[in-house]
Scaffold this motif. Structure first.
Motif, PDB file in Angstrom:
ATOM      1  N   ASP A 189       0.827  -1.212   0.000  1.00  0.00           N
ATOM      2  CA  ASP A 189       0.000   0.000   0.000  1.00  0.00           C
ATOM      3  C   ASP A 189       0.861   1.263   0.000  1.00  0.00           C
ATOM      4  O   ASP A 189       0.561   2.237   0.689  1.00  0.00           O
ATOM      5  CB  ASP A 189      -0.947   0.004   1.211  1.00  0.00           C
ATOM      6  N   SER A 190       1.935   1.238  -0.788  1.00  0.00           N
ATOM      7  CA  SER A 190       2.940   2.303  -0.732  1.00  0.00           C
ATOM      8  C   SER A 190       2.997   3.164  -1.988  1.00  0.00           C
ATOM      9  O   SER A 190       3.819   4.068  -2.070  1.00  0.00           O
ATOM     10  CB  SER A 190       4.320   1.681  -0.499  1.00  0.00           C
ATOM     11  N   GLY A 191       2.132   2.904  -2.976  1.00  0.00           N
ATOM     12  CA  GLY A 191       2.217   3.633  -4.229  1.00  0.00           C
ATOM     13  C   GLY A 191       1.680   5.051  -4.135  1.00  0.00           C
ATOM     14  O   GLY A 191       1.024   5.432  -3.158  1.00  0.00           O
ATOM     15  N   PRO A 192       1.944   5.870  -5.143  1.00  0.00           N
ATOM     16  CA  PRO A 192       1.500   7.257  -5.156  1.00  0.00           C
ATOM     17  C   PRO A 192      -0.012   7.376  -4.976  1.00  0.00           C
ATOM     18  O   PRO A 192      -0.792   6.639  -5.583  1.00  0.00           O
ATOM     19  CB  PRO A 192       1.936   7.755  -6.539  1.00  0.00           C
ATOM     20  N   ILE A 193      -0.402   8.340  -4.143  1.00  0.00           N
ATOM     21  CA  ILE A 193      -1.811   8.518  -3.775  1.00  0.00           C
ATOM     22  C   ILE A 193      -2.522   9.372  -4.818  1.00  0.00           C
ATOM     23  O   ILE A 193      -2.072  10.467  -5.163  1.00  0.00           O
ATOM     24  CB  ILE A 193      -1.915   9.157  -2.379  1.00  0.00           C
ATOM     25  N   ILE A 194      -3.658   8.860  -5.306  1.00  0.00           N
ATOM     26  CA  ILE A 194      -4.468   9.574  -6.294  1.00  0.00           C
ATOM     27  C   ILE A 194      -5.528  10.424  -5.603  1.00  0.00           C
ATOM     28  O   ILE A 194      -5.717  11.599  -5.933  1.00  0.00           O
ATOM     29  CB  ILE A 194      -5.140   8.586  -7.260  1.00  0.00           C
ATOM     30  N   ALA A 195      -6.252   9.833  -4.666  1.00  0.00           N
ATOM     31  CA  ALA A 195      -7.346  10.553  -3.999  1.00  0.00           C
ATOM     32  C   ALA A 195      -7.609   9.930  -2.637  1.00  0.00           C
ATOM     33  O   ALA A 195      -7.398   8.726  -2.442  1.00  0.00           O
ATOM     34  CB  ALA A 195      -8.616  10.518  -4.851  1.00  0.00           C
ATOM     35  N   GLN A 196      -8.074  10.775  -1.719  1.00  0.00           N
ATOM     36  CA  GLN A 196      -8.439  10.312  -0.383  1.00  0.00           C
ATOM     37  C   GLN A 196      -9.728  11.010   0.047  1.00  0.00           C
ATOM     38  O   GLN A 196      -9.974  12.161  -0.330  1.00  0.00           O
ATOM     39  CB  GLN A 196      -7.331  10.618   0.631  1.00  0.00           C
ATOM     40  N   ARG A 197     -10.524  10.300   0.847  1.00  0.00           N
ATOM     41  CA  ARG A 197     -11.681  10.909   1.493  1.00  0.00           C
ATOM     42  C   ARG A 197     -11.675  10.525   2.956  1.00  0.00           C
ATOM     43  O   ARG A 197     -11.462   9.361   3.309  1.00  0.00           O
ATOM     44  CB  ARG A 197     -12.991  10.459   0.837  1.00  0.00           C
ATOM     45  N   ALA A 198     -11.912  11.514   3.802  1.00  0.00           N
ATOM     46  CA  ALA A 198     -11.853  11.299   5.245  1.00  0.00           C
ATOM     47  C   ALA A 198     -13.200  10.824   5.778  1.00  0.00           C
ATOM     48  O   ALA A 198     -14.260  11.173   5.253  1.00  0.00           O
ATOM     49  CB  ALA A 198     -11.441  12.585   5.945  1.00  0.00           C
ATOM     50  N   VAL A 199     -13.123  10.020   6.833  1.00  0.00           N
ATOM     51  CA  VAL A 199     -14.306   9.556   7.563  1.00  0.00           C
ATOM     52  C   VAL A 199     -14.030   9.796   9.046  1.00  0.00           C
ATOM     53  O   VAL A 199     -13.037   9.301   9.586  1.00  0.00           O
ATOM     54  CB  VAL A 199     -14.582   8.062   7.301  1.00  0.00           C
ATOM     55  N   GLU A 200     -14.901  10.558   9.699  1.00  0.00           N
ATOM     56  CA  GLU A 200     -14.732  10.813  11.120  1.00  0.00           C
ATOM     57  C   GLU A 200     -15.104   9.573  11.929  1.00  0.00           C
ATOM     58  O   GLU A 200     -16.015   8.829  11.571  1.00  0.00           O
ATOM     59  CB  GLU A 200     -15.588  12.002  11.557  1.00  0.00           C
ATOM     60  N   VAL A 201     -14.378   9.387  13.040  1.00  0.00           N
ATOM     61  CA  VAL A 201     -14.670   8.294  13.962  1.00  0.00           C
ATOM     62  C   VAL A 201     -15.429   8.891  15.146  1.00  0.00           C
ATOM     63  O   VAL A 201     -14.871   9.703  15.899  1.00  0.00           O
ATOM     64  CB  VAL A 201     -13.390   7.599  14.445  1.00  0.00           C
TER      65      VAL A 201
END
Length: 204
Positions: free
Chosen positions: A147-159
């Motif tokens: 899981d180390s490749g370049p990041i394209i997109a992220q979305r956050a989820v609150e806990v």
């Protein structure tokens, strides 16, 4: 249909595979799902593919002398079908250079955490046990590492304080099922640029 042919690799329930199928059906995703690759013949994702009319490449790793051996067969099938993008969606096997090298920049993975935090197995459980207040989903290129490749997109989820691991997982999976088709569409539209470890999405 712009002609981008994708292959989805999955090992389990196939909810992210289904999200892609549904997005194509609803005309929210303009690609051809050419193939499902699955290493577990009895996995529910296989039935999902059959219902959707998607061809399958199903194999048992123990029937091959090495990972490279079955990946060589997969690579030949992908080339024969003109697959331009591989989408790993719950595929639980480490890939070798046989697939990673020819498809670098054309292979993505969805992971249930905000990488680089909590890579590997059970990213949701890792984050929950750690006690983070914010986790999420990452779609990234595959580079052969964990899981180390370049990041394209992220979305956050609150806990939330009242969350259980199960309730958190439900929201994480909902977020995956929204983000993954969106990223695939941006790739299909030619908007995603990879430069070293930096990925940009051009909306101009």
């Amino acid at each position: 249909m712009n002609g981008l042919r994708i292959a989805v690799f999955a090992s389990g329930q196939g909810t992210n595979f289904q999200a892609l199928v549904d997005a194509v059906r609803d005309q929210k995703l303009d690609v051809i799902i050419e193939l499902l690759v699955c290493d577990k013949p009895s996995a529910p994702v296989v039935e999902r593919a059959q219902r959707a009319g998607v061809d399958t490449f199903i194999f048992k790793p123990k029937d091959y002398p090495s990972r490279e051996a079955y990946e060589s067969e997969i690579a030949a099938e992908l080339e024969r079908r003109g697959v331009g993008l591989i989408v790993l969606a719950g595929y639980m096997r480490i890939l070798t250079p046989v697939l990673v090298e020819p498809y670098y920049g054309r292979m993505i993975n969805v992971h249930p955490s905000l990488l680089p935090a909590f890579p590997g197995v059970n990213g949701i459980g890792q984050a929950f046990e750690y006690g983070v207040k914010l986790t999420g989903v990452t779609v990234h290129y595959v580079d052969g590492g964990l899981d180390s490749g370049p990041i394209i997109a992220q979305r956050a989820v609150e806990v939330a304080d009242e969350d259980t691991e199960s309730s958190l997982a439900e929201r994480i999976h909902e977020t995956e099922q929204a983000l993954l088709p969106w990223v695939v569409q941006q790739i299909a539209n030619g908007r995603v640029r990879l430069d070293g470890r930096r990925v940009t999405i051009d909306f101009s």
